[in-house]
Design a protein around this motif. Structure first.
Motif, short mmCIF file in Angstrom:
data_model
loop_
_atom_site.label_atom_id
_atom_site.label_comp_id
_atom_site.label_asym_id
_atom_site.label_seq_id
_atom_site.Cartn_x
_atom_site.Cartn_y
_atom_site.Cartn_z
N UNK B 146 0.84 -1.20 0.00
CA UNK B 146 0.00 0.00 0.00
C UNK B 146 0.88 1.25 0.00
N UNK B 149 2.59 1.77 -3.38
CA UNK B 149 1.70 2.34 -4.41
C UNK B 149 1.45 3.82 -4.15
N UNK B 150 1.18 4.12 -2.89
CA UNK B 150 0.94 5.52 -2.52
C UNK B 150 2.18 6.38 -2.83
N UNK B 153 2.51 6.96 -6.57
CA UNK B 153 1.58 8.00 -7.02
C UNK B 153 2.09 9.39 -6.65
#
Ligand SMILES: Nc1nc2c(ncn2[C@@H]2O[C@H](COP(=O)(O)OP(=O)(O)OP(=O)(O)O)[C@@H](O)[C@H]2O)c(=O)[nH]1
Ligand SMILES: Nc1nc2c(ncn2[C@@H]2O[C@H](COP(=O)(O)OP(=O)(O)OP(=O)(O)O)[C@@H](O)[C@H]2O)c(=O)[nH]1
Ligand SMILES: [K+]
Ligand SMILES: [Mg+2]
Ligand SMILES: [Mg+2]
Lengths: 281, 299
Positions: B146, B149-150, B153
């Motif tokens: 998580x 991915x964050x 981004x």
């Protein structure tokens, strides 16, 4: 309840206990009023009796008579359970834990990862799946339509004769109209492979630390997807989860399960007596 | 701005019109309304009590009895006291004299820490910094993915040497991260940690160990705006456990009144620095005490 006479301080102490448990100002005042009336009629001054009456009143509110069993033994397979709630409440973890229980009861289980939005949500669910030994139906890519994932999971459950399909959904705050509409669609589309039969359970996951907003959560989710049960998570912390008392009463929807930790076995049936005793402790 | 509380209190004040000054009974009726409004907004009971005590004292003083409009004066006092506790001015992030600046995140399970890590990285990058994220939640399933991915981004490097899901030592990862940041010339290090309960002594000790290992410039306590009466117990536990330097109120895009803001600020005296207002990378803003005061009172 240390005093042996019922002065204002004692009544205040009783009300404080209820307020601190997130029962809410209105319901707490109502409960104290009812208790006062009973104490007056009985003419009792014994703190033990008052404590017992308080417990009795609370227990009646929580309603031990409600049917709290998970509805997974219907005529037709698969039983479908949709899990919904606000962000971070404990939905994905709860899906994993419920799967564990069902597997232990020798049922076949399939998970559906209809949270296609949050980063690594599907991976998280799949990890839970492999932890408890069940498969996870998930989208090819992030951002896919959650309703179609739910559809595929249920369809696969129908084809494979799975006992229970558990569908995890993305967290959403109840004031986000678009996201609530999307949830309604997820439910409707998930019901298509069932030939018009509704899903068997829609579980609203409520975090025990939630305060008065929990009532609004329950109202709006009930409106959108007709919830059939509540899972009260994070009861292993210091919060008491008292908001569920008002929720149960207003919506007539029972708390069915409680979350007691982050592990696969940290799930238990909701026990009204235990809940009330913890609340008064 | 004060109209909502005024509305709520208008019934109470209606009877007072033309009397010129408020009697003690009038003030008490008003205080009961305020108490109820605060409890409905999830302000913690001990905080409600201290708060209404302070308001009552001022409401009975000359300041009100000599006011042109005593009821409006009471509402103003309530608002002033609220803003006073929430902090008059918002504090900015404290940057280290010698980089890297270390920001550690802590809080209950699901509060919004990992999401905030991405928001901070995005914002600090836009301010010309080179933040690095550190994956110290090695416990929750796929917390590491998580964060990766964050971070992706947000366009920030993520230091994630351990797979997590129960594997790896978060204290070691945190300690090593500082050296990595120095080598790779990151001027800010954001340490994401696992969610934990206030009463979980073992995990709280782990958080304290992570703190000791990275010697942070800021420890941000992330708390969900929907939390109820437990806010006090939890804030105290984290304050003792990791001695946080600032508070971030998350999920303020919801319709919770957010009385926890008052509880945490009042009980710990620590400033609320930011508000998280959504799941997106940019849903993040400076905390505004005056807006929060009207939100809490908006009944
Ligand atoms: N202590 C405790 N933690 C829990 C419990 N249930 C879930 N958690 C933790 O709460 C956090 C959030 O749980 P998730 O299952 O990811 O919550 P979610 O509702 O799926 O979250 P989103 O999908 O992001 O909305 C995780 O750190 C879980 O480990 C519980 O009963 N007790
Ligand atoms: N609506 C809204 N959702 C948020 C906000 N901040 C976080 N979330 C969501 O809340 C859920 C939990 O967020 P996380 O960042 O995973 O929380 P966490 O504190 O890292 O959780 P754990 O690591 O499990 O303890 C996710 O669904 C996030 O997308 C916010 O400000 N508003
Ligand atoms: K508890
Ligand atoms: Mg989830
Ligand atoms: Mg996290």
């Amino acid at each position: 309840l240390s005093q042996d006479t019922l002065d204002e301080a004692t009544w205040e102490e009783i009300e404080d206990t209820l307020l601190l448990a997130d029962i809410g100002a209105g319901p707490s005042a109502e409960l104290v009023d009812r208790l006062r009336e009973r104490v007056r009629v009985l003419g009792t001054r014994d703190p033990g009796t008052v404590q017992a009456l308080l417990r009795e009143e609370l227990l009646a509110l929580v309603d031990p008579q409600m049917d709290r069993a998970l509805n997974v033994d219907g005529e037709q397979k698969p039983a479908v359970i949709l899990v919904v709630g606000v962000n971070g409440a404990g939905k994905t973890t709860t899906v994993g834990k419920i799967a564990r229980v069902l597997v232990a009861e020798h049922r076949s289980v399939l998970l559906g990862a209809a949270d296609t939005f949050r980063a690594a949500a599907a991976e998280q669910l799949a990890t839970w799946g492999s932890r408890v030994g069940v498969e996870t139906e998930r989208a090819e890519q992030e951002g896919a339509d959650p309703a179609s994932v739910a559809y595929r999971a249920v369809e696969r459950g129908v084809q494979e004769g799975t006992d229970v399909v558990l569908v995890d959904t993305a967290g959403r705050l109840q004031n986000k109209v678009g996201l609530m509409d999307q949830l309604g669609k997820v439910k409707r589309v998930a019901e298509k492979p069932l030939g018009g039969r509704p899903v068997d359970e829609v579980l609203l996951v409520l975090d025990a630390t939630t305060g008065q907003n929990g009532m609004q959560q329950a109202r709006v989710f009930a409106e959108a997807v007709n919830i059939s049960g509540i899972v009260l998570t994070k009861l292993d912390g210091t919060a008491k989860g008292g908001i569920v008392v008002a929720v149960q009463r207003e919506l007539g929807v029972p708390v069915k399960l409680v979350g007691l930790g982050e592990g696969a076995d940290d799930l238990a049936p909701f026990d009204p007596e235990e809940f009330v005793d913890a609340l008064l402790r | 701005m004060f109209t909502s509380l005024s509305d709520r209190l208008s019934a109470t004040f209606k009877n007072l019109r033309g009397k010129g000054r408020l009697s003690e009974a009038d003030v008490d009726a008003t205080i009961r309304e305020i108490r109820r409004a605060l409890l409905d907004a999830d302000v913690a009971l001990p905080v409600v009590r201290a708060f209404t005590g302070a308001v009552r004292e001022r409401a009975l003083s000359d300041e009100v009895s000599q006011a042109l409009n005593p009821s409006q004066q009471v509402v103003k006092i309530v608002n002033d006291e609220l803003v006073g506790i929430l902090g008059g001015q918002t504090r900015r992030i404290q940057f280290a004299k010698r980089p890297p600046t270390v920001i550690m995140l802590a809080g209950l399970q699901g509060a919004g820490k990992t999401t905030l890590a991405g928001k901070l990285a995005h914002w600090l990058t836009s301010e010309g910094h080179r933040p690095m994220l550190v994956a110290c939640d090695l416990q929750r399933p796929n917390a590491v993915n998580q964060l990766q991915i964050v971070g992706e981004r947000a366009g920030a490097f993520v230091y994630a040497p351990e797979p997590g899901n129960g594997v790896g030592d978060p204290v070691k990862v945190a300690r090593d991260a500082i050296e990595v940041a120095k080598t790779k010339l990151h001027d800010i290090v954001i340490v994401d940690t696992a969610g934990r309960l206030g009463i979980d002594e073992e995990l709280m000790r782990q958080a304290a160990d992570i703190r000791a290992a990275v010697n942070p410039d800021e420890v941000l306590f992330v708390i969900d705006a929907m939390i109820g009466q437990d806010a006090v117990t939890t804030a105290q536990a984290f304050n003792e456990g990791v001695d946080f330097t600032g508070v971030v109120l998350s999920k303020l895009d919801g319709d919770a009144r957010g009385g926890a803001a008052l509880s945490v600020a009042s009980v710990t005296g620590k400033p609320i620095m930011f508000a998280s207002t959504g799941e997106g990378l940019t849903d993040f803003e400076t905390f505004h005490p005056d807006r929060m005061a009207s939100r809490i009172l908006d009944m």
